[in-house]
Design a protein around this motif. Structure first.
Motif, PDB file in Angstrom:
ATOM      1  N   ARG A  83     -60.579   1.327  11.587  1.00 52.12           N
ATOM      2  CA  ARG A  83     -59.437   1.599  10.677  1.00 52.12           C
ATOM      3  C   ARG A  83     -59.698   2.957  10.065  1.00 52.12           C
ATOM      4  NH1 ARG A  83     -54.905  -0.983  11.471  1.00 52.12           N
ATOM      5  NH2 ARG A  83     -55.826  -0.714  13.589  1.00 52.12           N
ATOM      6  N   ARG A  84     -61.094   3.139   9.993  1.00 50.73           N
ATOM      7  CA  ARG A  84     -61.434   4.452   9.545  1.00 50.73           C
ATOM      8  C   ARG A  84     -61.247   5.687  10.399  1.00 50.73           C
ATOM      9  NH1 ARG A  84     -61.274   4.966   4.801  1.00 50.73           N
ATOM     10  NH2 ARG A  84     -62.356   3.301   3.481  1.00 50.73           N
ATOM     11  N   GLN A  86     -58.914   5.355  12.498  1.00 48.37           N
ATOM     12  CA  GLN A  86     -57.411   5.566  12.598  1.00 48.37           C
ATOM     13  C   GLN A  86     -56.894   6.605  11.425  1.00 48.37           C
ATOM     14  OE1 GLN A  86     -55.465   4.670  15.073  1.00 48.37           O
ATOM     15  NE2 GLN A  86     -57.349   3.931  15.937  1.00 48.37           N
ATOM     16  N   ILE A  87     -57.764   6.120  10.373  1.00 48.95           N
ATOM     17  CA  ILE A  87     -57.202   7.002   9.034  1.00 48.95           C
ATOM     18  C   ILE A  87     -57.556   8.402   9.385  1.00 48.95           C
ATOM     19  CG2 ILE A  87     -58.016   7.608   6.676  1.00 48.95           C
ATOM     20  CD1 ILE A  87     -58.047   4.467   6.270  1.00 48.95           C
ATOM     21  N   THR A  90     -54.957  10.090  11.689  1.00 46.78           N
ATOM     22  CA  THR A  90     -53.710  10.315  11.170  1.00 46.78           C
ATOM     23  C   THR A  90     -53.684  11.615   9.855  1.00 46.78           C
ATOM     24  OG1 THR A  90     -51.600   9.412  10.168  1.00 46.78           O
ATOM     25  CG2 THR A  90     -53.717   8.697   9.093  1.00 46.78           C
ATOM     26  N   MET A  91     -54.991  11.569   9.331  1.00 44.50           N
ATOM     27  CA  MET A  91     -55.067  12.765   8.284  1.00 44.50           C
ATOM     28  C   MET A  91     -55.086  14.296   9.207  1.00 44.50           C
ATOM     29  SD  MET A  91     -57.692  11.247   5.677  1.00 44.50           S
ATOM     30  CE  MET A  91     -57.509  12.485   4.074  1.00 44.50           C
ATOM     31  N   GLU A  93     -53.833  14.705  12.054  1.00 44.07           N
ATOM     32  CA  GLU A  93     -52.394  14.900  12.417  1.00 44.07           C
ATOM     33  C   GLU A  93     -51.722  15.449  11.349  1.00 44.07           C
ATOM     34  OE1 GLU A  93     -52.173  11.142  15.754  1.00 44.07           O
ATOM     35  OE2 GLU A  93     -50.745  11.324  13.959  1.00 44.07           O
ATOM     36  N   ARG A  94     -51.695  14.983  10.061  1.00 45.49           N
ATOM     37  CA  ARG A  94     -51.105  15.464   8.965  1.00 45.49           C
ATOM     38  C   ARG A  94     -51.514  17.126   8.765  1.00 45.49           C
ATOM     39  NH1 ARG A  94     -51.861  11.810   5.564  1.00 45.49           N
ATOM     40  NH2 ARG A  94     -53.346  12.761   3.815  1.00 45.49           N
ATOM     41  N   ASN A  97     -49.759  18.950  11.416  1.00 41.72           N
ATOM     42  CA  ASN A  97     -48.173  19.264  10.800  1.00 41.72           C
ATOM     43  C   ASN A  97     -48.157  20.281   9.916  1.00 41.72           C
ATOM     44  OD1 ASN A  97     -47.441  17.400  12.980  1.00 41.72           O
ATOM     45  ND2 ASN A  97     -47.633  15.706  11.354  1.00 41.72           N
ATOM     46  N   GLU A  98     -49.033  20.129   8.872  1.00 37.87           N
ATOM     47  CA  GLU A  98     -49.067  21.344   7.794  1.00 37.87           C
ATOM     48  C   GLU A  98     -48.926  22.714   8.035  1.00 37.87           C
ATOM     49  OE1 GLU A  98     -48.623  20.395   4.702  1.00 37.87           O
ATOM     50  OE2 GLU A  98     -49.380  18.260   4.275  1.00 37.87           O
ATOM     51  N   ALA A 100     -48.221  23.717  11.353  1.00 41.38           N
ATOM     52  CA  ALA A 100     -47.027  23.827  12.189  1.00 41.38           C
ATOM     53  C   ALA A 100     -45.915  24.288  11.030  1.00 41.38           C
ATOM     54  CB  ALA A 100     -46.553  22.599  12.931  1.00 41.38           C
TER      55      ALA A 100
END
Lengths: 328, 121
Positions: A83-84, A86-87, A90-91, A93-94, A97-98, A100
Motif C-alpha cells: 500500500r505504501r 501504491q501511495i 500515486t503521489m 503521478e500527482r 500532473n502538477e 504538466a
C-alpha cells in the motif's frame, strides 16, 4: 552446569546460524512488492517525485523483509509495504500532473499573448490600409475635380470657337452675298477652302502616333524639310508645337529623334542627311521648351523604310522623322 | 537469573494472548473512511474504498471473536486503504484538470489558427 550450558550453546549456535543465513523460503507476495518498488524507482517519468513517500515505502518493505516468525504478521507487513508503494506511486503521478498543468497554463497564456500581438498587427495593418484608402480617395477626388474643371474650360473654349465660326460663316455668307455676281471670286474662294482642308488633313496625317516596344512614336511626315535640305521649312516650327505638347505630357521620359530617308541617292549621303535633319528637329524641340538633356538625335539613313520605295507615295512615307517618347 | 526467566515468560505470554484493545481502536479508521469519502474516494478510488470498509468490518468481526491481534492488523490495513484512496482521488483530480486544460488549449489553438492562419505557429 557449565557443561550443560556448553551443550545448549552447541545446539543453539547452529540453529541461530541457520536462521540467519538460510534464505527464507521464497515469498511470492514479498517478491512482487519488491518488484513493484523497483519499477516505481526506475520509472523515468516518476523517479524523483514524492521522495518522502518512496522513503516510507522502502522502510515498510524493509520491515517486511526483516520480519521473522508469525506468518500473519509478515503478511500484514507485506500488505502495508504494498500500500505504501501504491501511495508513493500515486503521489509521484500527482506531482507529474502538477508540472504538466503548469506547462499547459504557460502554453495557454503564451497563446493568448501571441494572439493579442497578431490582433494588434492586424489592427495596425487595417489602419494603414484605411489611411491609404483615404489618401487614394482624396487623390481621386482631386483628379475628378481637375477633370471637371478642364471639361468646363473646354466647353467654354468650344462655345467660343463655335461662336467665332458662326460669325466667320456669317461674314463669309455676307461676303459671298455681296459678291454673288462675281463667279471668279467664288471659284477662287472655293479653291482656297479646299486647299485649307487639304493642308489640315495633311497636318493630321503628319502627327501619326503609334505604340512600339521602345515607346510612343510620333512620325513627322515629309513636310518639315524641302528636298535635300536640312533646315526646317518656314512654319515647320509651329507644326512641331503639337508634338511638343505631347512630349511635355510625359516630362520624365527621354526622347529620341530619328531621321529617315527614302532609298534614292547615295546611302552615305542619306545617312548624313537623316542625321542632320534629326538634329534640326532636336534643336527645334529644344527651342520649343523641351529640356535639352531629354533629347537625342540619330540619323538612321535609308535602312528603315516603313513603306515601299518603288513608288513616290511610298517614298514620301519613308522620308520622315520619328520622335520617340522612350518608355525607359 | 530467576527474574530474567520470569520476564521472558511474561513477554512470551503477552505476545501470544495480546490484550483486548479498547473500542476506540476503530475511531481513526472510521474517520479515515469519512475523509476519503469527502474527497470523492467512491468516485476516484472505489476499489480502495471497498478494501477500507471490508477490512474495518472484518476487524469488528475479529473483535467479537476475540482475535485481537488480527484486529490491530485489519484496522491498520483499513486505514492505509483510506489513505491510498485519498491520494488517488487527489491525483485523479489533477489528471482531470490536465486533460481539461490540454483540450481547451487545443481548441484555442485551432480557433486562433482559423483566425490568423499560418501566422499563428
Amino acid at each position: 552446569m557449565n557443561r550443560c550450558l556448553l551443550k545448549i550453546s552447541l545446539v543453539l549456535i547452529p540453529v541461530l546460524l541457520v536462521a540467519c543465513t538460510a534464505t527464507p523460503k521464497k515469498d511470492l507476495a514479498l517478491e512482487r512488492v519488491r518488484d513493484e518498488l523497483t519499477s516505481l524507482k526506475s520509472n523515468p517519468e516518476l523517479a524523483g517525485y514524492a521522495p518522502l513517500a518512496v522513503g516510507e515505502a522502502e522502510r515498510a518493505l524493509r520491515n517486511a523483509e526483516l520480519a521473522t516468525g508469525d506468518e500473519l504478521y509478515r503478511a500484514y507487513l507485506v500488505y502495508m509495504a504494498d500500500r505504501r508503494i501504491q501511495i508513493a506511486r500515486t503521489m509521484a503521478e500527482r506531482e507529474q500532473n502538477e508540472q504538466a498543468l503548469d506547462a499547459l497554463k504557460q502554453q495557454h497564456s503564451a497563446m493568448l499573448i501571441k494572439a493579442s500581438q497578431l490582433e494588434a498587427d492586424q489592427a495596425r495593418g487595417e489602419a494603414e490600409r484605411a489611411r491609404l484608402l483615404v489618401a487614394t480617395t482624396s487623390e481621386e477626388a482631386q483628379r475628378a475635380r481637375e477633370e471637371r474643371e478642364a471639361a468646363l474650360a473646354n466647353e467654354a473654349e468650344s462655345a467660343r470657337a463655335a461662336q467665332l465660326s458662326a460669325e466667320e460663316a456669317d461674314q463669309a455668307r455676307r461676303l459671298a452675298e455681296s459678291r454673288a455676281s462675281e463667279a471668279d471670286y467664288a471659284r477662287r474662294e472655293a479653291e482656297i477652302a479646299s486647299q485649307q482642308i487639304d493642308s489640315l488633313t495633311r497636318q493630321l496625317e503628319n502627327l501619326q502616333l503609334r505604340q512600339t516596344e521602345s515607346g510612343v512614336v510620333v512620325t513627322l511626315g515629309d513636310v518639315l524639310f524641302a528636298s535635300g535640305e536640312t533646315q526646317l521649312v518656314d512654319g515647320g516650327l509651329s507644326s512641331l508645337e503639337e508634338v511638343v505638347d505631347l512630349l511635355q505630357t510625359e516630362p520624365n521620359k527621354k526622347i529620341r529623334v530619328e531621321g529617315h530617308t527614302d532609298s534614292l541617292g547615295d546611302a552615305e549621303t542619306n545617312l548624313q542627311l537623316s542625321e542632320q535633319r534629326a538634329q534640326a528637329v532636336r534643336e527645334a524641340l529644344i527651342s520649343l521648351g523641351v529640356a535639352a538633356d531629354r533629347v537625342t538625335a540619330l540619323g538612321m539613313g535609308e535602312d528603315f523604310p516603313i513603306a515601299s520605295n518603288e513608288d513616290e507615295a511610298g517614298r514620301a512615307r519613308n522620308r520622315r522623322v520619328d520622335v520617340i517618347l522612350l518608355d525607359n | 537469573m530467576k527474574l530474567i526467566l520470569m520476564s521472558v515468560v511474561c513477554l512470551f505470554f503477552a505476545a501470544c494472548t495480546s490484550v483486548q484493545p479498547g473500542p476506540e481502536i476503530f475511531d481513526l479508521a472510521d474517520q479515515a473512511i469519512l475523509a476519503a469519502e469527502a474527497v470523492g474516494g467512491d468516485e476516484f478510488a472505489p476499489v480502495e474504498m471497498r478494501f477500507a470498509r471490508e477490512k474495518l468490518a472484518s476487524a469488528r468481526l475479529g473483535m467479537e471473536k476475540e482475535k485481537y491481534e488480527v484486529v490491530v492488523y485489519l484496522v491498520e490495513e483499513s486505514e492505509i486503504n483510506s489513505e491510498l484512496a485519498i491520494e488517488k482521488s487527489r491525483t485523479a483530480k489533477t489528471r482531470r484538470l490536465v486533460n481539461e486544460l490540454r483540450k481547451s488549449n487545443e481548441e484555442l489553438d485551432a480557433s486562433l489558427r482559423a483566425t490568423f492562419g499560418d501566422e499563428f505557429k
